[in-house]
Write an enzyme that holds these catalytic residues in place. Sequence first.
Site, PDB file in Angstrom:
ATOM      1  N   GLU A 119       0.279  -1.131  -0.135  1.00 41.25           N
ATOM      2  CA  GLU A 119      -0.179   0.008   0.088  1.00 41.25           C
ATOM      3  C   GLU A 119       0.674   1.523   0.014  1.00 41.25           C
ATOM      4  O   GLU A 119       0.895   1.886  -0.530  1.00 41.25           O
ATOM      5  CB  GLU A 119      -0.836  -0.391   1.018  1.00 41.25           C
ATOM      6  CG  GLU A 119      -2.226  -1.144   1.013  1.00 41.25           C
ATOM      7  CD  GLU A 119      -2.643  -1.297   2.264  1.00 41.25           C
ATOM      8  OE1 GLU A 119      -3.721  -1.114   2.074  1.00 41.25           O
ATOM      9  OE2 GLU A 119      -2.425  -2.226   3.996  1.00 41.25           O
ATOM     10  N   GLU A 139      -3.965  -9.488   4.145  1.00 44.26           N
ATOM     11  CA  GLU A 139      -5.116  -9.009   4.950  1.00 44.26           C
ATOM     12  C   GLU A 139      -6.165  -9.616   5.639  1.00 44.26           C
ATOM     13  O   GLU A 139      -6.868  -9.949   6.523  1.00 44.26           O
ATOM     14  CB  GLU A 139      -5.313  -7.256   5.300  1.00 44.26           C
ATOM     15  CG  GLU A 139      -3.993  -6.617   5.471  1.00 44.26           C
ATOM     16  CD  GLU A 139      -3.550  -6.264   3.772  1.00 44.26           C
ATOM     17  OE1 GLU A 139      -2.722  -5.016   3.559  1.00 44.26           O
ATOM     18  OE2 GLU A 139      -4.309  -6.955   2.669  1.00 44.26           O
TER      19      GLU A 139
END
Length: 725
Positions: A119, A139
């Site tokens: 990210e 995640e």
Amino acid sequence: MGSKNEGRTTVEVGADGVAVITMINPPVNSLSLDVLQSLKESFDEALQRDDVKAIVVTGAKGKFSGGFDITAFGRIQGGNVEQPKPGYISVEVLSDTLEAARKPSVAAIDGLALGGGLEVAMACHARISTPTAQLGLPELQLGLIPGFGGTQRLPRLVGLAKSLEMMLTSKPVKGEEALGLGLVDAVVSSHELVNTARRWALAILERRKPWVASLYKTNKLEPLGEAREILNFARAQARKQAPNLKHPLVCIDVIEEGIVAGPRAGLWKEAEDFQGLLKSDTCKSLIHVFFAQRGTSKVPGITDRGLVPRRVKKVAVLGGGLMGSGIATALILSNYTVILKEVNEKFLEAGIGRVKANLQSRVKKGKMTQEKFEKTISLLRGVLDYESFRDVDMVIEAVIENVSLKQQIFADLEKYCPPHCILASNTSTIDLNLIAERTKSQDRIVGAHFFSPAHIMPLLEIVRTKRTSPQIIVDLLDVGKKIRKTPVVVGNCTGFAVNRMFFPYTQAGLFLIERGTDVYQIDRVITKFGMPMGPFRLADLVGFGVAIATGMQFVENFPERTYKSLLIPIMQEDKRAGETTQKGFYLYDNKRKASPDPELKKYIEKARSISGVAIDPKFVKLSEKDIVEMIFFPVVNEACRVFAEGIAVKAADLDIAAVMGMGFPPYRGGIMFWADSLGSKYIYSRLEDWSKMYGDFFKPCAFLAERAAKGAPLSAPVEQAKSRL
């Protein structure tokens, strides 16, 4: 930018005017709150400095970043550390500082760019990667969604369908594939990486390369109608594959919000939903499993002695049946030289054939090339005697569960194997002291209990006796790691940890059947709870012979808490033995597809008539909640005994044993973690009530009674366990 003990970033400005910001937080440069704050400060510094024209972001020692520091999640959940305000990292740091910067930035990616690491990279204006770097957003494996803008940027870089696949499966891609997807802009070797990124950043500044804010890219997104079709299909798949899980659907909703309402709105919804999921039971359970799995290799009194694993190069496997061939497969897949011994040519040929079939299956699935197949199978050699055992480093016995046969084998091994050789048995139930009775080398004897199929199932139970040398345990832990197993060290008792804990699983099911609960309803409810299959489909899979042999071991050692049902022996008399005979609790076609068998009723009625048990109307209409509790609370009760006796050192080891050995749903945290979520008092009261009505099979053990009286968690450490290790 922080002390040497904290995660931090450094800034180095070259003569070319490029500031290289390096994230430092060994071993994988995880993004602790320290690192993220330091990253923002480094960017602010670079933006303010007149001698900085452009920025490169990278990670120290060949790793970009393995993602957000997972230990911080636990601290946030426990209230031990203040959580950053919603959107601080995804909006203020990554969007408004990195991506909105007036100077271009390029991520130089080597090693890992996972989770928050990717990210950060996606917030830069370009990404350069090495061919072998791994990029992904895993995640969802922790019950979360990407929380630093990943739900918004990944679809805009690689397209909606691929981004959904990457997020929902948590599977990373390597640099070469990432280039084809548009996730990275170039692939170079590691020694060229930072210099290439520097030149690329300057080229962006000079408008020779595109200056891209990925949050606002739209060319990879499908039109709204088509996008909604893709999202709805993904929802249907998620509900089908993981009906008990909420977070995959939340992830899809957050992606959709960004497409419908714009990426900025998507970021805020992502931040809000991430906070909610972080507090969920699913997230807490999966984070517990994550750390528990990594903790199994830490064994007090063994791994803290400073012992170094000895090198194991050559391994002998005795027995080429399903287990032996699976173990041999696992070993050669990890480049161990393996000798497979059988008693005659026919059995040996069959054993080698099974290993070849295991490898060919990988070739068919595209997981192995034909060239790799040939190289791997060349590591295996078949023999009919012990002459080749004189230079082996380890032997794993995997013959049938017969005490006298195993005793003879180990007496022979002691004669032929070198003094340093590890002597391991794959027995699933037999006491190792009994197996070692005729040997003098009891310090070398250890259990190496694999689960079927051995080359696929991830758990390895390492069983130690009171005489097993700590060095042998350390050696076997190392082998387990190298063959990609999760090793759990347990003590020596009937059934060890997994089989002993779960023996009441099928027994409780038989208890319910004989009182009127439908066989197939039990399996449906237990599967709905999250198990791969119910107790009766499992009994068919392992075979009635194995079930009876294991049952006899349990009855002999724990007669007072065994539910004695005649149903399986009655069925076996009629040549029903499970999948192998195409008849058991289910009927099986030639493709092993199971279907209910109307004839099962007559066997159940016969078992009832012999044992004198009558149908109880309340069992006919038993609720799903009661079925789950009556099946699993006896398992919890036995797990408590295993823990109290010191068979397992940590309750978390039993959680991993249940998850990886029996398929207990990881999103429930393992058997002890799940039990603690319900409370020791509640479980004790239910078992106590059932024991008064139905007998000692349900009688809560002393450990459970003690914990319930104190209101204490079952997984709290046992101060003075009656150690059987």
